[in-house]
Design an enzyme around this catalytic site. Structure first.
Site, PDB file in Angstrom:
ATOM      1  N   GLY A  10       0.787  -1.339   0.042  1.00  0.00           N
ATOM      2  CA  GLY A  10      -0.058   0.051   0.094  1.00  0.00           C
ATOM      3  C   GLY A  10       0.783   1.339   0.029  1.00  0.00           C
ATOM      4  O   GLY A  10       1.909   1.159  -0.609  1.00  0.00           O
ATOM      5  N   ASP A  33       1.005  -8.999  -1.662  1.00  0.00           N
ATOM      6  CA  ASP A  33      -0.105  -8.286  -1.341  1.00  0.00           C
ATOM      7  C   ASP A  33      -1.501  -9.373  -1.521  1.00  0.00           C
ATOM      8  O   ASP A  33      -1.355 -10.083  -2.653  1.00  0.00           O
ATOM      9  CB  ASP A  33      -0.519  -6.932  -1.928  1.00  0.00           C
ATOM     10  CG  ASP A  33      -1.509  -6.118  -1.211  1.00  0.00           C
ATOM     11  OD1 ASP A  33      -1.066  -5.152  -0.607  1.00  0.00           O
ATOM     12  OD2 ASP A  33      -2.624  -6.586  -1.021  1.00  0.00           O
ATOM     13  N   ARG A  38      -3.820  -4.760  -7.109  1.00  0.00           N
ATOM     14  CA  ARG A  38      -2.789  -3.846  -6.566  1.00  0.00           C
ATOM     15  C   ARG A  38      -1.283  -4.074  -7.080  1.00  0.00           C
ATOM     16  O   ARG A  38      -0.618  -3.400  -7.697  1.00  0.00           O
ATOM     17  CB  ARG A  38      -2.907  -3.464  -5.297  1.00  0.00           C
ATOM     18  CG  ARG A  38      -3.576  -2.443  -4.586  1.00  0.00           C
ATOM     19  CD  ARG A  38      -2.654  -2.217  -3.427  1.00  0.00           C
ATOM     20  NE  ARG A  38      -3.289  -0.710  -3.168  1.00  0.00           N
ATOM     21  CZ  ARG A  38      -3.403  -0.005  -1.756  1.00  0.00           C
ATOM     22  NH1 ARG A  38      -3.051  -0.582  -0.948  1.00  0.00           N
ATOM     23  NH2 ARG A  38      -3.987   1.174  -1.620  1.00  0.00           N
ATOM     24  N   PRO A  89      -7.267  -0.976  10.602  1.00  0.00           N
ATOM     25  CA  PRO A  89      -8.411  -0.187  10.735  1.00  0.00           C
ATOM     26  C   PRO A  89      -9.005   0.279  12.037  1.00  0.00           C
ATOM     27  O   PRO A  89      -8.484  -0.640  12.981  1.00  0.00           O
ATOM     28  CB  PRO A  89      -9.393  -0.870   9.580  1.00  0.00           C
ATOM     29  CG  PRO A  89      -9.113  -2.043   9.431  1.00  0.00           C
ATOM     30  CD  PRO A  89      -7.601  -2.221   9.746  1.00  0.00           C
ATOM     31  N   PHE A 158       7.207   6.918   9.567  1.00  0.00           N
ATOM     32  CA  PHE A 158       6.840   8.659   9.680  1.00  0.00           C
ATOM     33  C   PHE A 158       6.601   9.200   8.328  1.00  0.00           C
ATOM     34  O   PHE A 158       6.684  10.268   8.712  1.00  0.00           O
ATOM     35  CB  PHE A 158       7.828   8.996  10.617  1.00  0.00           C
ATOM     36  CG  PHE A 158       7.998   8.559  12.101  1.00  0.00           C
ATOM     37  CD1 PHE A 158       7.033   8.803  12.706  1.00  0.00           C
ATOM     38  CD2 PHE A 158       8.902   7.495  12.118  1.00  0.00           C
ATOM     39  CE1 PHE A 158       6.979   8.237  14.201  1.00  0.00           C
ATOM     40  CE2 PHE A 158       8.976   6.980  13.384  1.00  0.00           C
ATOM     41  CZ  PHE A 158       8.139   7.478  14.601  1.00  0.00           C
ATOM     42  N   ALA A 218       2.183   8.513  19.673  1.00  0.00           N
ATOM     43  CA  ALA A 218       2.264   9.884  20.224  1.00  0.00           C
ATOM     44  C   ALA A 218       2.655  11.028  19.340  1.00  0.00           C
ATOM     45  O   ALA A 218       1.987  12.167  19.233  1.00  0.00           O
ATOM     46  CB  ALA A 218       3.349   9.949  21.433  1.00  0.00           C
ATOM     47  N   CYS A 272      -4.421   8.632   8.731  1.00  0.00           N
ATOM     48  CA  CYS A 272      -3.508   8.132  10.046  1.00  0.00           C
ATOM     49  C   CYS A 272      -4.107   9.040  11.297  1.00  0.00           C
ATOM     50  O   CYS A 272      -4.291   8.226  12.432  1.00  0.00           O
ATOM     51  CB  CYS A 272      -2.092   8.559  10.011  1.00  0.00           C
ATOM     52  SG  CYS A 272      -1.554   7.416   8.652  1.00  0.00           S
ATOM     53  N   LYS A 335      -4.800  16.134   0.976  1.00  0.00           N
ATOM     54  CA  LYS A 335      -3.923  17.270   1.001  1.00  0.00           C
ATOM     55  C   LYS A 335      -3.116  17.038  -0.480  1.00  0.00           C
ATOM     56  O   LYS A 335      -3.763  16.307  -1.345  1.00  0.00           O
ATOM     57  CB  LYS A 335      -2.760  16.945   2.042  1.00  0.00           C
ATOM     58  CG  LYS A 335      -1.960  15.563   1.564  1.00  0.00           C
ATOM     59  CD  LYS A 335      -0.985  15.238   2.820  1.00  0.00           C
ATOM     60  CE  LYS A 335       0.318  16.028   2.728  1.00  0.00           C
ATOM     61  NZ  LYS A 335       1.492  15.440   3.230  1.00  0.00           N
TER      62      LYS A 335
END
Ligand SMILES: NC(=O)c1ccc[n+]([C@@H]2O[C@H](COP(=O)([O-])OP(=O)(O)OC[C@H]3O[C@@H](n4cnc5c(N)ncnc54)[C@H](O)[C@@H]3O)[C@@H](O)[C@H]2O)c1
Ligand SMILES: O=c1ccn([C@@H]2O[C@H](COP(=O)(O)OP(=O)(O)O[C@H]3O[C@H](CO)[C@@H](O)[C@H](O)[C@H]3O)[C@@H](O)[C@H]2O)c(=O)[nH]1
Length: 480
Positions: A10, A33, A38, A89, A158, A218, A272, A335
């Site tokens: 993904g 996958d 995909r 999910p 990240f 966090a 996320c 975005k």
């Protein structure tokens, strides 16, 4: 040759593995996958995700040391290091529904690894998971181990979409959590050796497993909180005549705060932030930290408030009804520089406009009509399951049309809502757009991309998040 297999092709698995393959020519990387469509797309010229720079990386290594396959078991069997980057999910039913992470896909991947493995493996959590997941995975693997040694590492990702390749080439940090045992530390070093092929050693942080798992939740919660903080201030700016751009700039100049992630918007979206905060809230609740849980819940509350505040502003400004009116929506992705629409604020805004009986014409340079229709008819959280397992809605939203051009979308419209900050929206010919709209012509900028003064000179009634209000909007009923 070290063999890496990544389960899950993904937004994370694909780009991350492509960059590992590019930077580590001596490593063989296979991304597997369960979705045939995909994998076919990864093997074609039309990759399944839009990400600047990704095509180039894939083109350089695909077929050399980067492969995409549906033969999950074969490649897991052959691998030394297995990354698991499958969907996690939010649960939609049962214990923790609406908050807890659904680990169905993770657990089935772990059981499959246990079934097919015949040699020692390092299993890497790449998906975002609740803290202590590694313990559960360890139990599944070791109780089915047939004498095989498994080391579980947490290596959260990240990267942000739209800048994934840049983020992977030059990460702020790579985080690896592992057991403090000699075997655990050996596994940490083996994974570290992969990343240090291109990431400076001082940017690779090693911690215990639980710190690594919790850091991911966090970090996302704190990033999202910055956006909710600035968004909450944006409402005050509109009421007082302060300007959110000026406030954010001056606040961000404080080196303790810093300038990033202070852009007021119609609300944060993406797969996320909301999911991971809900996950954090649930974990806090499970440990009995209800005040901490409530604290993080407010980040989502403000985000929901910001979206409904935007819709209310549109409706109230346009004489309190959208019935019989055409609203052009510019931008649907969550975005710019991505075609991803998961949890995009555009979904809630469009639903709000439709509830007030608007007809909507949408333009986004990267999102298809099919995707938009799916998003507007899908139940909450269904989007985060593998695409071939998502329930299909038998209906479409009749009052929504999708165009492939901003001028077509805005032709004859009564109002425009800008919901994604695509660069091209800055350079549109707004005089031409104004000339082809109904009057008064309204523009609601949910991303602060347009030059408000210029547009007001043209004749638009302009609302821009957190900016001093147009005199027109000032006399309209207050919206809270
Ligand atoms: N999207 C992001 O920017 C981002 C960034 C950091 C972390 N994450 C986390 O990474 C994980 C994956 O996110 P994503 O955006 O790549 O999701 P995605 O839906 O794009 O990809 C997940 C893939 O896993 C596949 N899959 C599911 N179960 C499988 C199984 N048992 N065997 C083989 N394949 C399986 C699905 O078919 C799907 O293609 C999530 O936990 C997410 O929270 C996402
Ligand atoms: O100042 C800002 C910054 C972002 N956003 C919005 O916030 C959302 C998320 O943006 P961003 O964080 O850039 O994209 P994601 O791809 O969702 O990345 C986030 O989520 C990923 C998945 O966990 C993490 O890996 C990344 O570090 C984290 O930034 C988008 O709707 C943005 O428009 C704002 O409204 N204002």
């Amino acid at each position: 040759m070290v063999k890496i297999c990544c389960i899950g092709a993904g937004y994370v698995g694909g780009p991350t593995m492509a960059v590992i393959a590019l930077k580590c020519p001596a490593v063989e990387v296979v991304v597997v996958d369960i979705s045939v469509a995909r994998i076919n797309a990864w093997n074609s010229d039309q990759l399944p995700i839009y990400e600047p720079g990704l095509d180039d990386v894939v083109r350089q290594c695909r077929g050399k040391n980067l492969f995409f396959s549906t033969d999950v078991e074969k490649h897991v069997f052959e691998a030394d290091i297995i990354f698991v980057s499958v969907n996690t999910p939010t649960k939609t039913s049962g214990l923790g529904a609406g908050k807890a992470a659904d680990l169905t896909y993770w657990e089935s991947a772990a059981r499959m690894i246990a079934d097919v493995s015949k040699s020692d493996k390092i299993v890497v959590e790449k998906s975002t998971v609740p803290v202590k997941t590694a313990e559960a995975i360890e139990k599944i693997l070791t109780h089915n181990s047939k004498g095989i040694n498994y080391q579980i590492l947490s290596n959260p990702e990240f990267l942000a979409e739209g800048t994934a390749i840049q983020d992977l080439f030059n990460p702020d940090r790579v985080l690896i959590g592992g057991r403090k045992t000699p075997e655990g530390q050996k596994a940490v070093q083996a994974l570290k050796a992969v990343y240090t092929q291109w990431v400076p050693e001082d940017r690779v942080i090693t911690t215990n497993l639980w710190s690594a798992e919790l850091t991911k939740l966090a970090a996302n919660a704190i990033l999202a909180k910055r956006i909710s903080s600035i968004n909450s201030i944006s409402a005050l700016c509109e009421a007082t005549g302060a300007n959110i751009t000026e406030v954010a700039y001056s606040v961000g100049k404080d080196s303790r705060i810093g300038p990033k992630f202070l852009n007021a918007s119609v609300g944060f979206g993406g797969s996320c932030f909301q999911k991971d905060i809900l996950n954090l809230v649930y974990i806090c609740e499970c440990y009995g930290f209800l005040e901490a849980a409530n604290y993080w819940k407010t980040v989502i509350k403000i985000n929901d408030y910001q979206k409904s505040r935007f819709v209310n502003r549109v409706v109230a400004s346009m004489f309190n009804t959208l019935s019989g009116k055409k609203i052009a929506v510019l931008g649907f992705a969550f975005k710019k520089d991505t075609g991803d629409t998961r949890e995009t604020p555009a979904i809630d805004v469009c639903k709000g406009l439709l509830a007030d009986k608007a007809s909507i014409s949408i333009y986004d340079p990267q999102v298809t009509e099919d995707q938009i229709q799916r998003d507007l008819t899908m139940n909450k959280f269904d989007w985060d399951h593998p695409i071939h397992l998502q329930p299909m809605s038998p209906t479409t939203v009749k009052k929504v049309s999708v165009t492939w051009d901003a001028y077509e979308a805005t032709k004859g419209a009564h109002g425009i809502c800008i919901l994604t900050e695509w660069d091209e929206f800055k350079g549109l010919d707004y005089q031409k757009i104004y000339d082809n709209m109904q009057k008064p012509a309204f523009l609601f900028d949910g991303r602060n991309v347009v030059d408000v003064e210029k547009l007001r000179e043209i004749g638009f009634v302009v609302y821009s998040i957190g900016k001093p209000l147009d005199t027109w909007l000032g006399v309209m009923p207050a919206v809270v």
